[in-house]
Design a protein around this motif. Structure first.
Motif, PDB file in Angstrom:
ATOM      1  N   VAL B  94       0.952  -1.133   0.165  1.00  0.00           N
ATOM      2  CA  VAL B  94      -0.020   0.237  -0.079  1.00  0.00           C
ATOM      3  C   VAL B  94       0.839   1.315   0.045  1.00  0.00           C
ATOM      4  O   VAL B  94       0.649   2.131  -0.808  1.00  0.00           O
ATOM      5  N   VAL B 137      -1.129  -4.693  -2.079  1.00  0.00           N
ATOM      6  CA  VAL B 137      -2.628  -4.365  -2.563  1.00  0.00           C
ATOM      7  C   VAL B 137      -3.382  -5.731  -3.053  1.00  0.00           C
ATOM      8  O   VAL B 137      -4.554  -5.647  -2.897  1.00  0.00           O
ATOM      9  N   GLN B 145      -8.957  -1.788  -1.611  1.00  0.00           N
ATOM     10  CA  GLN B 145      -8.079  -1.205  -2.888  1.00  0.00           C
ATOM     11  C   GLN B 145      -8.678  -0.022  -3.348  1.00  0.00           C
ATOM     12  O   GLN B 145      -7.778   0.932  -3.471  1.00  0.00           O
ATOM     13  N   VAL B 148      -7.282   3.000  -1.084  1.00  0.00           N
ATOM     14  CA  VAL B 148      -5.672   2.981  -1.224  1.00  0.00           C
ATOM     15  C   VAL B 148      -5.624   4.184  -2.450  1.00  0.00           C
ATOM     16  O   VAL B 148      -5.045   5.073  -2.324  1.00  0.00           O
TER      17      VAL B 148
END
Lengths: 413, 503, 365
Positions: B94, B137, B145, B148
């Protein structure tokens, strides 16, 4: 005015035909640049171009003279030489010389059309048959074998020779096809390597007693008897080599149009080629389609090989379809040039054959190496393969749907 | 940030994708851009993010006209974008993804991961975007996700966030969490431009809704406008949002699945003993969060995936592990989940796509030669009766909108002799008008006495269409319930828990 | 305005191409025919004029002739395949070439047919004797390269430290195997007279009527004259089997052998073929021990000069050690003077016929 406007719009709409024609123009420009850069006479003229007032004009003239001579030789050597033609029309003599360029171009185009269609069929199925050359070699070997070792009346012998060629190619196509279908072996690698197998197999045959020319230690075959040759269209006495292979090529073209556009199996080929997942979900048997496509392609490639021998040399030697003469390799580029469509392939083959035949004439007349023709061929293919480049150079408008697709690619919705 | 668009116009050839669009996003506002597919939303966002240049009009940020030549300009001006398809490197952590392209470094060009992690934690704390900076990820669920992506945008000091169809890939729970995050971002003064065509969530979260249709702004309305009002603005006519159907009259079972076990490509048993029965004249809806084996289940039923054990019967005939051709010919209609991948050939004509799975059948072919006239006539009839919008039946399918492509598949499947129809995500990515249409057709198939199995991850769709609702979780059916069951209870089944009243 | 510019760009590009073609029509006639000059033409095989082999040698012969006699101009046509031999020959006939040189056995049939059809056209063919009874103008140029290859074999045997030498060919065809055959004869002669046991890898001759060109035997062949990688692989294999001198008879493939020698280190060397290695491949001179040459260039040059002067004699020419048509060159400074003297004596013996170059006449060492 409206009509001019219409033509203009059509030009700018960047159809595949437009792109191909413009790629030809660009290929010739590339060729011209190479002639200029490699001809000492032109370079010398330009070196002196800034020493006197008249010199730039002279340098320009020298440039045009040389480039012009080269391209004129290509045209007169592959299509028609106007003064010679006029001479024949007015005096009725020298027809052989007048028609030889066209005859030669057609002679070269015959096997190229067949081999390129062979490749195009696999391309349409989403497969790469890089082994068309090997299949053509096997076709040639099988054809020569049947022609020289079997004794039959002509009505049977010629068709049987051609069938043998097809059979040879089918064997060559079946191996990669079956390997891919049942073991997943990648067809590009198998077909590519198979070309070598075919070449060495040919050498083996040419050095073995039944096929080898008697009292010879060289790798050369017996000559096909007259009844198995594809005779010159206008008779041996005409001196023109264009032969009945043209009928074979036309038949193959018609067959390919039917196969790809009208037949159920061809439809399945195209679906598989365009979207193998959808093909599977639609119940198309991937294995069968793949193998059939390779069998047809291999058979046609083999036919190209036997047509080439039966129409020109009537024997094969160690150089048969080797190196730059490997029509199975040229066929890959011709097929791309013709967008894998039979009619496109016919035009592409004629263009490539003309460049090849004209290139020899250019070399004989001007001393510019024949390889320039190969450079032009390659440049054309590069330009056809990169339509974006051609569109940029000629500032063509891209097709609307495409531009939207590009603009929104990756944005989903 | 206050963003103002004035008279933005973008043309592609003769097509005007954006026609004098005016739009104002106030600071701290959640502004929804609502429109059907092809209305020009994506083009407008591309212009705003510097990926396309407008032919006319100007963009003002805090009252100052700006020129956005590329996405870098947009990022520098404080515009952040969360794409529908994430632009993340799956194998990176990440933290690595967030700093990608703007890596903080220590001396000698070494990456400063400690600082990157700290930045992520602070952003997470501030907006309630919990995520582990060291997780890779690819190990994160879709919802995380997406977080992120949002953190990445915020990390570049975005003051305006563009969210392109953010809920399309989320479970209902994840979507609710996203709404909460959006509100918290807005509360801290960030402006949000939210693109969607889902009426429910638009009304739930927006401060202002601007509807565009055919490249033009139709109007801006408060979120209190009713769903049917919004739908009418979007489509340009009145649309029916509820599926109108009579009570099902189920007859004998047509599609019978018994103890089905199917493995995925990695060899895991993702369908683990599923039994299901679909009767003639009823719609069974298979609900569940995506990735719980529904895809593999459908593939197995339609012959595209090997059945490990168990059986599939169609009208009493065993079709387990038969070739797809045989199953299709036995009368199983299939509307695949990913239509462009499995359902159509984009480069081929509408007419060819209409006979994609029946090319050899009379009258479309005889003795191996296709009858192109019959194929064309067939396509013209279907285009007419299924209202497919296309310039001609010879046009390539790629020239059709997503909704019309789906109509081609629906028309094709419904025009062959059927016993049962299996439809996966039949309305995914479609606009309101097309959804209404597809739903009506599915009900019609049922009413004609066919068995229908719908697989959908849209809970609304499942509840509206199904006569019975089967819920799938981790390869098993966790319950078969009546569509009148509460959304909460079905939601619980989707997560594997068993609600009190369910059997 | 923009539109006009675009149109201009298109027309400009089109004009450049069309212009060159049309202007060319008016001016190139003078390019084609250089009046009054004698035109010497060569149709090469598919190898082309840069094949480091007999095509290049033949072309060099033509160019040498133009230097000797300023009235001669030289042209060449490379054949793209066996099917282009005939059209290429016909093109030169129609261009009025004073002599047409063809290269290699593969052009045998095409040359014979053309010579029969045009009895007054002068032809010379390198490395082959076609059957063209009607022709009054065909000269066949062949070379007894087993004579100088014999010398090469003798030198290789004498210079070998390991007692193993090797040879390989481009293809199993007489112009190639004749070299290998002579090479083996030289080695066997050395063994017999010096009572040594030098082994030869790559060619095992068997009985055959060598006077009729039957150089029978079994050997190692690349299968072409272009694959240098294969040449390197084969040569490295010979080195591994103990050979220290290798004689490649495969045109450009031999450069692969040079690469192998380079890799194997100082004690390995190459016997070059066709041309003088230290002249043709100067950069690699240090790897050559000697060169077994074939006087293609000289014989073609002489044929062209004779045709230009009107003293051309059809029939056949056989290059031998006696007439200088084949020659052996020493390339390495390490060859002792005594060996050079022996080679001179052997040369005399071969010229007089007292020493046979048939390997089957000698016991296997």
């Amino acid at each position: 005015m409206a009509r001019v406007r219409g033509l203009w719009d059509r030009y700018r709409s960047a159809s595949p035909v437009t792109i191909a024609l413009l790629a030809l123009v660009l290929g010739l420009v590339v060729g011209a640049v190479i002639i200029i850069a490699t001809t000492p006479e032109i370079l010398n003229a330009w070196r002196g171009a800034f020493h006197s007032w008249g010199a730039p004009g002279h340098a320009l003239k020298v440039t045009f003279d040389n480039v012009g001579a080269a391209y004129r030789s290509i045209v007169t050597g592959s299509i028609v030489d106007p003064p010679q033609f006029w001479h024949s029309v007015t005096t009725g003599r020298g027809w052989t010389a007048s028609l030889t360029p066209l005859s030669e171009t057609l002679t070269y185009a015959i096997p190229l059309v067949i081999a390129s269609i062979a490749v195009g069929i696999t391309f349409q199925t989403g497969l790469f048959n890089i082994g068309a050359n090997g299949q053509a070699i096997l076709g040639g070997v099988a054809g020569v074998a049947v022609a020289t070792l079997v004794h039959l009346p002509m009505v049977l012998h010629l068709p049987l020779t051609l069938l043998a060629g097809i059979a040879g190619g089918v064997v060559g196509g079946a191996i990669p096809g079956l390997l891919k279908a049942y073991t997943g072996a990648h067809e590009v690698i198998v077909t590519l390597m198979f070309n070598y197998v075919a070449s060495y197999f040919m050498l083996f045959c040419l050095l073995s007693t039944p096929l080898q020319l008697p009292n010879q230690t060289n790798a050369i075959s017996r000559t096909m008897p007259g009844g198995t040759q594809l005779a010159p269209l206008f008779g041996t006495a005409s001196g023109l080599r264009v032969n009945y292979g043209i009928v074979v090529a036309l038949a193959v073209t018609v067959f390919a149009i039917w196969l790809l556009d009208r037949s159920s199996i061809g439809f399945e080929f195209r679906v598989t080629g365009a979207n193998p997942h959808a093909a599977r979900a639609s119940g198309i048997n991937a294995r069968r389609t793949l193998v059939t496509s390779f069998l047809i392609s291999g058979g046609l490639a083999g036919l190209a090989g036997v047509t080439w021998v039966a129409g020109t040399t009537h024997y094969i030697d160690q150089n048969f379809l080797q190196g730059s003469a490997g029509i199975g390799f040229t066929a890959i580029t011709v097929s791309l040039l013709g967008r894998n469509r039979p009619i496109g392939i016919v035009w592409g083959s004629l263009l490539f054959a003309a460049l090849e035949v004209g290139g020899s004439n250019m070399q004989a007349n001007t001393g510019i190496p024949y390889d320039l023709a190969t450079v032009i061929q390659s440049a054309i293919v590069i330009f056809v393969a990169t339509p974006v480049l051609v569109k940029e150079i000629f500032r063509l408008r891209t097709l609307r749907a495409e531009s939207i697709k590009v603009a929104t690619a990756g944005w989903g919705s | 940030m206050r963003l103002e668009l004035r008279g933005i116009t973008k043309k592609f050839g003769s097509l005007t994708a954006n026609d004098h669009i005016d739009l104002v996003v106030e600071p701290g506002q959640i502004h929804c851009l609502l429109g059907e597919n092809g209305a020009g939303k994506s083009t407008l966002m591309n212009v705003l993010f510097g990926l396309l240049q407008a032919d006319e009009g100007e963009i003002l940020i805090d009252g100052e006209p700006v020129r956005l030549a590329n996405s870098g300009d947009a990022v520098r001006r404080g515009i952040g974008m969360v794409h529908q398809h994430f632009m993340l490197v799956p194998v990176f952590s990440v933290a690595e993804n967030v700093v990608l392209g703007f890596e903080p470094t220590r001396s000698l060009d070494r990456l400063d991961y400690a600082r990157a992690r700290e930045d992520i934690r602070s952003v997470s704390r501030e907006f309630g975007l919990e995520v582990d900076p060291d997780a890779t990820v690819e190990s994160l669920p879709i919802g995380l996700q997406q977080r992120v992506e949002i953190i990445k945008a915020l990390g570049h000091d975005a003051r305006l966030l563009i969210l392109d169809e953010p809920t399309a890939v989320l479970t209902p729970q994840e979507a609710d969490a996203l709404m909460a995050i959006m509100r918290s971002l807005a509360a801290s003064g960030k402006s949000i431009l939210f693109i969607s065509h889902k009426l429910k969530e638009v009304r739930q979260v927006s401060d202002v809704v601007t509807v565009i249709r055919a490249g033009k702004v139709i109007g801006s309305v408060p979120p209190t406008a009713s769903e049917s009002e919004l739908a009418a603005m979007m489509v340009g006519r009145e649309v029916s949002l509820v599926v109108e159907k009579t009570v099902a009259v189920p007859a004998e079972p047509v599609l019978e699945v018994r103890d089905l076990v199917v493995r995925d490509d990695r060899g895991l048993a993702v369908v683990n003993g599923v039994s299901l029965e679909v009767r003639a004249g009823e719609i069974v809806a298979l609900a569940g969060v995506q990735g719980n084996g529904q895809t593999e289940f459908v593939e197995a039923v339609t012959g595209l995936r090997h059945v490990e054990s168990g059986s599939v019967l169609l009208a009493g005939r065993d079709i387990t592990n038969r070739p797809p051709r045989e199953i299709l010919d036995a009368g199983l209609g299939h509307i695949p989940e990913d239509r462009q991948h499995d359902g159509v050939v984009l480069s081929m004509s509408v007419a060819d796509n209409m006979v994609l799975n029946t090319p050899r059948r009379a009258p479309f072919a005889r003795h191996g030669t296709r009858n192109l006239r019959a194929v064309r006539d067939h396509a013209e009839t279907l285009v007419e009766s299924f209202d497919v919008r296309t310039s001609s039946v010879e046009a390539p399918l790629s020239s059709l909108s997503g909704g019309n492509q789906q109509k081609v598949i629906v028309a094709r499947e419904l025009s062959r002799p059927l016993e049962a129809l299996v439809a996966s995500q039949p309305t995914r990515g479609l606009d309101v008008g097309s959804i209404e249409y597809v739903h009506r057709e599915i009900v019609r198939v049922r009413d004609e006495g066919h068995a229908v199995l719908i697989v959908s991850s849209e809970l609304d769709e499942v509840m509206a269409l199904g006569d019975r609702v089967a819920v799938m979780f981790q390869g098993r059916i966790t319950g078969v319930v009546d569509p009148s069951t509460s959304r909460e209870d079905v939601g619980l089944l989707m997560t594997g828990s068993t609600p009190a009243e369910s059997r | 305005m923009r539109r006009i510019n675009r149109l201009g760009a298109l027309l400009g590009a089109g004009a450049l191409v069309l212009g060159t073609v049309t202007i060319g029509v008016a001016t190139t006639v003078s390019v084609a025919s250089a009046a009054g000059k004698f035109k010497a033409c060569v149709v090469t095989d598919t190898g082309g004029i840069n094949d480091h082999s007999f095509n290049a040698s033949a072309w060099a012969g033509l160019q040498n002739a133009t230097k000797q006699d300023k009235n001669i101009t030289a042209s060449y046509l490379s054949s793209t395949s066996s099917a282009s031999y005939t059209p290429n020959i016909n093109k030169f006939i129609s261009q009025g070439c004073g002599i047409i040189v063809t290269v290699g056995f593969l052009m045998d049939g095409a040359t014979a047919t053309a010579a029969n059809a045009h009895p007054n056209q002068k032809f010379a063919i390198v490395d082959d004797v076609p059957n063209a009874p009607k022709s009054k103008g065909l000269l066949a140029l062949t070379y007894d390269t087993n004579q100088d290859a014999f010398l090469g074999g003798y030198v290789a045997a004498a210079m070998s430290k390991t007692g193993v030498v090797a040879t390989y060919g481009g293809a199993d065809i007489p112009p190639v195997t004749i070299y290998m055959d002579g090479f083996v004869a030289g080695v066997r002669y050395y063994d017999q007279h010096m009572h040594k046991h030098v082994k030869v890898l790559g060619w095992t001759p068997s009985k055959g009527n060598r006077a009729k060109g039957q150089y029978n035997g079994k050997g190692t062949f690349v299968g072409n004259f272009t694959d240098q990688t294969a040449g390197k692989t084969i040569t490295s294999g010979f080195f591994a089997d103990g050979a220290d001198i290798v004689f490649p008879v495969a045109g450009g493939v031999g450069l692969g052998s040079v690469a192998a020698a380079q890799q194997a280190g100082k004690k390995h060397s190459i016997m070059w073929v066709d041309s003088d290695g230290c002249f043709a491949e100067k950069a690699d001179c240090s790897y050559f021990i000697g060169s077994v040459t074939k006087g293609v260039t000289t014989s073609v040059e002489n044929a062209v000069l004779a045709a230009a002067k009107g003293t051309f004699k059809p029939g056949s020419y056989v290059g031998t050690l006696a007439n200088g048509g084949v020659q052996f060159y020493f390339d390495s400074p390490t060859v002792p003077a005594s060996l050079k003297a022996t080679v001179q004596q052997l040369t005399k013996g071969i010229e007089s016929g007292t020493i046979s170059v048939d390997p089957t006449k000698y016991p296997v060492g």
